[in-house]
Design an enzyme around this catalytic site. Sequence first.
Site, mmCIF file in Angstrom:
data_model
loop_
_atom_site.group_PDB
_atom_site.id
_atom_site.type_symbol
_atom_site.label_atom_id
_atom_site.label_comp_id
_atom_site.label_asym_id
_atom_site.label_seq_id
_atom_site.Cartn_x
_atom_site.Cartn_y
_atom_site.Cartn_z
ATOM 1 N N LYS A 149 0.826 -1.220 0.000
ATOM 2 C CA LYS A 149 0.000 0.000 0.000
ATOM 3 C C LYS A 149 0.851 1.257 0.000
ATOM 4 O O LYS A 149 0.355 2.346 -0.288
ATOM 5 C CB LYS A 149 -0.951 -0.002 1.203
ATOM 6 C CG LYS A 149 -2.101 -0.970 1.037
ATOM 7 C CD LYS A 149 -3.244 -0.686 1.986
ATOM 8 C CE LYS A 149 -4.428 -1.595 1.680
ATOM 9 N NZ LYS A 149 -5.433 -1.613 2.727
ATOM 10 N N LYS A 239 -4.924 -10.011 -7.988
ATOM 11 C CA LYS A 239 -6.272 -10.353 -7.520
ATOM 12 C C LYS A 239 -7.263 -9.267 -7.960
ATOM 13 O O LYS A 239 -6.867 -8.112 -8.188
ATOM 14 C CB LYS A 239 -6.297 -10.523 -6.003
ATOM 15 C CG LYS A 239 -5.993 -9.270 -5.247
ATOM 16 C CD LYS A 239 -6.288 -9.409 -3.761
ATOM 17 C CE LYS A 239 -6.110 -8.037 -3.121
ATOM 18 N NZ LYS A 239 -6.655 -7.841 -1.831
ATOM 19 N N LYS A 242 -10.877 -3.626 -5.576
ATOM 20 C CA LYS A 242 -11.584 -2.353 -5.771
ATOM 21 C C LYS A 242 -10.628 -1.240 -6.164
ATOM 22 O O LYS A 242 -10.995 -0.293 -6.833
ATOM 23 C CB LYS A 242 -12.255 -1.921 -4.464
ATOM 24 C CG LYS A 242 -13.317 -2.832 -3.962
ATOM 25 C CD LYS A 242 -13.704 -2.452 -2.532
ATOM 26 C CE LYS A 242 -14.086 -3.679 -1.731
ATOM 27 N NZ LYS A 242 -14.269 -3.440 -0.306
HETATM 28 P P1 AMP Z 1 -11.870 -6.105 1.300
HETATM 29 O O1 AMP Z 1 -12.746 -5.610 0.228
HETATM 30 O O2 AMP Z 1 -10.418 -5.989 0.975
HETATM 31 O O3 AMP Z 1 -12.229 -5.555 2.645
HETATM 32 O O4 AMP Z 1 -12.142 -7.673 1.373
HETATM 33 C C1 AMP Z 1 -13.305 -8.238 1.943
HETATM 34 C C2 AMP Z 1 -13.201 -9.747 1.908
HETATM 35 O O5 AMP Z 1 -13.151 -10.210 0.550
HETATM 36 C C3 AMP Z 1 -11.921 -10.271 2.584
HETATM 37 O O6 AMP Z 1 -12.216 -11.470 3.268
HETATM 38 C C4 AMP Z 1 -11.005 -10.546 1.431
HETATM 39 O O7 AMP Z 1 -10.051 -11.559 1.698
HETATM 40 C C5 AMP Z 1 -11.986 -11.013 0.348
HETATM 41 N N1 AMP Z 1 -11.459 -10.717 -1.000
HETATM 42 C C6 AMP Z 1 -11.087 -9.489 -1.474
HETATM 43 N N2 AMP Z 1 -10.651 -9.594 -2.752
HETATM 44 C C7 AMP Z 1 -10.753 -10.913 -3.085
HETATM 45 C C8 AMP Z 1 -10.466 -11.645 -4.273
HETATM 46 N N3 AMP Z 1 -9.998 -11.046 -5.371
HETATM 47 N N4 AMP Z 1 -10.689 -12.977 -4.267
HETATM 48 C C9 AMP Z 1 -11.181 -13.598 -3.160
HETATM 49 N N5 AMP Z 1 -11.477 -12.971 -2.013
HETATM 50 C C10 AMP Z 1 -11.270 -11.637 -1.957
#
Ligand code: AMP
Length: 375
Positions: A149, A239, A242
């Site tokens: 980050k 991956k 957002k």
């Molecule tokens: P975040 O949006 O980063 O807060 O992620 C929310 C949840 O989604 C967390 O458990 C992440 O590990 C999961 N997550 C985020 N991006 C991915 C992805 N590309 N593939 C699988 N899980 C994801």
Amino acid sequence: MLRRGLRINHFSRRFSSTVKEIDYKLNGQDIPDDATVFSMVQPTGKFHLGNYLGATRAWKDLCDLKKDNQRLVFGVADLHAITIPKQDVTEFRLFREEALASILSMGVDPEKAIVMHQSHIPQHSQLHWILSTFTSMGYLNRMTQWKSKSNIHKNNVSEADLGSVKLGLFSYPVLQAADILLYKSTHVPVGDDQTQHLELTRSLALLFNRTYKTNYFPVPVTTLTPTKKILSLNNPEKKMSKSDPNQQGVIYVNDEPEQITVKINKALTDNISDRFYYDNENRPGVSNLINIVSGIQRKEIPEIEKDISNINNYRDFKKYVSEIIIEELRTPRKNFKRLMKEPDYLKSIVDSGNRRARAIAEKNINDIMKIMGLN
Ligand code: AMP
Ligand code: TRP
């Protein structure tokens, strides 16, 4: 051809006590009858297919299977979200609301799960401080997220590199450990990118217990779905995220059908255009699409390969994939739109969730303080 199933079995056997691979469909025996399941998402925008298949669909499954003595707590990690450079306040409020609406739009039932805002339960920050006195700088220094980050891509970080890195970003994983341990959580359903943070959480639980000769904190298990890592559609090395500057690679849960079709049509694939099979190493783009379909349909990869064995051109393959995604997201998309028009309802849900979370958090922090002689 690398078969994902084989790899997973091997992985789950080795780490069965701390990392648990659940199946496509959670089954009643996966989570003990007295489990406390905890997870959160950052309010950094709407949910995408990775959030959905990696984590939040399992939250809904958990609600559907909930037993009386299980406790489910899902939250919006707004204190984590402020570790990224300061944002517009109006936009931040909207993102928090969207995160809440997204959680509910997946089918998470607020009668069965506590749904809360992290910042409204002050004990998260209190436990963060306590745990920070247990966490070594060396351990945090080895973690990857603060470096990525901060755009630091080397191991030996100089003082100049550190110059603008904020303490909150560095200590992000400690706050995450506090979130989890505050509720004495036993299971944490997340995507693959969170495994490092969960390892720190387990170390801190064990260190606290050892230091105070107690077994107060359970050692939480990371629960991962087979679709724990969904990749960007136009860069299958990364991956789906957002924050991806190229938003064509990200499918949002509330994307309209036409947007989904366009994004899938533009997805990076390869030049073998008459056969479609899973081969993550040599065909990452196609494999990612097959993985998405297998996640949505809750079927093993070989079954999907059988289903698509008659398809012999990209146009039909991508049409097949798009239609499955569009259909799957139809209900969440509808729910999300409706919920965003009901701010009073959203507020009532989170107010009640915050109250229920605070009651648990207050009791537990008192117990923790007693153990530490701080009462
Ligand atoms: P975040 O949006 O980063 O807060 O992620 C929310 C949840 O989604 C967390 O458990 C992440 O590990 C999961 N997550 C985020 N991006 C991915 C992805 N590309 N593939 C699988 N899980 C994801
Ligand atoms: N770091 C997680 C993410 O980026 C969000 C999060 C914060 C979380 N606290 C948590 C996830 C506790 C699970 C448990 O997605």
